[in-house]
Write an enzyme that holds these catalytic residues in place. Structure first.
Site, short mmCIF file in Angstrom:
data_model
loop_
_atom_site.label_atom_id
_atom_site.label_comp_id
_atom_site.label_asym_id
_atom_site.label_seq_id
_atom_site.Cartn_x
_atom_site.Cartn_y
_atom_site.Cartn_z
N HIS A 243 -58.24 -59.27 54.75
CA HIS A 243 -57.55 -59.16 56.03
C HIS A 243 -57.26 -60.55 56.59
CE1 HIS A 243 -57.79 -58.85 60.59
NE2 HIS A 243 -56.71 -58.16 60.28
N SER A 244 -56.04 -60.78 57.01
CA SER A 244 -55.65 -62.00 57.72
C SER A 244 -56.03 -63.24 56.90
CB SER A 244 -56.30 -62.00 59.11
OG SER A 244 -55.70 -62.95 59.95
N PHE A 245 -56.91 -64.10 57.44
CA PHE A 245 -57.40 -65.28 56.72
C PHE A 245 -57.98 -64.89 55.36
CE2 PHE A 245 -61.01 -67.93 55.57
CZ PHE A 245 -60.53 -69.22 55.70
N HIS B 28 -52.97 -56.05 64.65
CA HIS B 28 -53.42 -56.88 63.53
C HIS B 28 -54.77 -56.42 62.97
CE1 HIS B 28 -53.70 -60.44 61.05
NE2 HIS B 28 -54.76 -60.88 61.67
#
Length: 283
Positions: free
Chosen positions: A118-120, A261
């Site tokens: 997820h994300s980073f 997000h």
């Protein structure tokens, strides 16, 4: 369903155990077979990698849904974050986080892993795929960074975003710095109860995770089948280029979820359902 499907393989393993563990069979052989086949009967294997400021805690609802569906799920927390925040230091880099996951996979002797970032966490799973593609079944980038080899995340950020994070850096006792966690609403969480739950758990992120370059010796995903899930309500604009890149890759699957997000918190049931549908798709 192909002849090598996980379901057919589990059935074959179960039949083997039944044949070995019959009346009068050697008890040692029986117990060994049952022990080995317990792993084959777990279904698919998921390793869920969180993003910046988060920890393994953020996957609670999704991991429960996947386990209830009969799958094996691991939700590690990266060094220096979450319940491992006491390990925060100036020495932490992207390589540290990649080692967190490769060591988990090796220690648990995992294979055919669906690795979700997820994300980073997209930088982390990319590094893992670069090192051990043979252990992986699929990569899933959840509204995530698709890194560029040799570039740090700060290199990839828009100038305003990078400047804002650098201006907020907090000093560590060992001389390093950390990036303070933003509020939950930054991640598209509008529900007050969910935001309060997340705000209590977010922790600062090691600056080295943003400033260290991503080391990739092979093209991103390294031949492992990949999918990208874009969160669209609202969009997380910093990842616009990454989503566009993923959508342009003919060999990648691309999906959207109408949530913020932090989809694993705001829409866990829908996300778990999509992950299970991906497992049923061809590779």
């Amino acid at each position: 369903m192909s002849s090598n499907s996980p379901t057919r393989e589990r059935n074959r393993k179960a039949a083997r155990s039944s044949a070995i563990c019959t009346a009068g069979s050697n008890m040692s052989d029986c117990l060994t077979s049952m022990f080995e086949d317990a792993f084959a009967l777990r279904g698919n294997t998921f390793v869920l990698v969180h993003g910046a400021f988060h920890g393994g805690w953020c996957w609670r609802a999704v991991s429960t849904a996947l386990r209830d569906a009969g799958h094996s799920v691991f939700t590690p927390t990266l060094t220096g974050l979450g319940e491992r925040r006491h390990l925060m230091s100036a020495a932490l880099t992207i390589d540290t986080f990649v080692l967190d996951i490769t060591n988990l996979i090796e220690s648990e002797d995992l294979s055919e892993v669906t690795l979700i970032g997820h994300s980073f966490g997209g930088t982390v799973i990319s590094g893992v795929a670069d090192r051990m593609p043979h252990r992986l079944k699929r990569l899933v980038y959840l509204d995530a960074v698709t890194p560029l080899a040799g570039k740090s995340l700060f290199d990839m950020m828009p100038d305003a975003e990078r400047s804002a994070r650098m201006a907020a850096l907090a000093r560590l006792p060992d001389g390093g710095t950390q990036v303070p966690a933003p509020p939950a609403k930054h991640f598209g969480i509008d529900d007050a109860a969910q935001a309060a739950w997340v705000d209590r758990r977010l922790t600062p992120h090691p600056t080295g995770g943003y400033t260290s370059p991503v080391v990739l010796r092979n093209p991103i995903a390294n031949g492992v089948p990949a999918a990208y899930i874009r969160c669209t309500a609202p969009v997380f604009p910093i990842n616009d280029p990454c989503a566009a890149f993923a959508a342009s890759q003919p060999s990648w699957q691309y999906h959207e979820i109408a949530t913020g997000h932090d989809a694993m918190i705001s829409a866990p049931a829908e996300l778990a359902s999509l992950l299970l549908r991906l497992e049923g798709s061809s590779t």
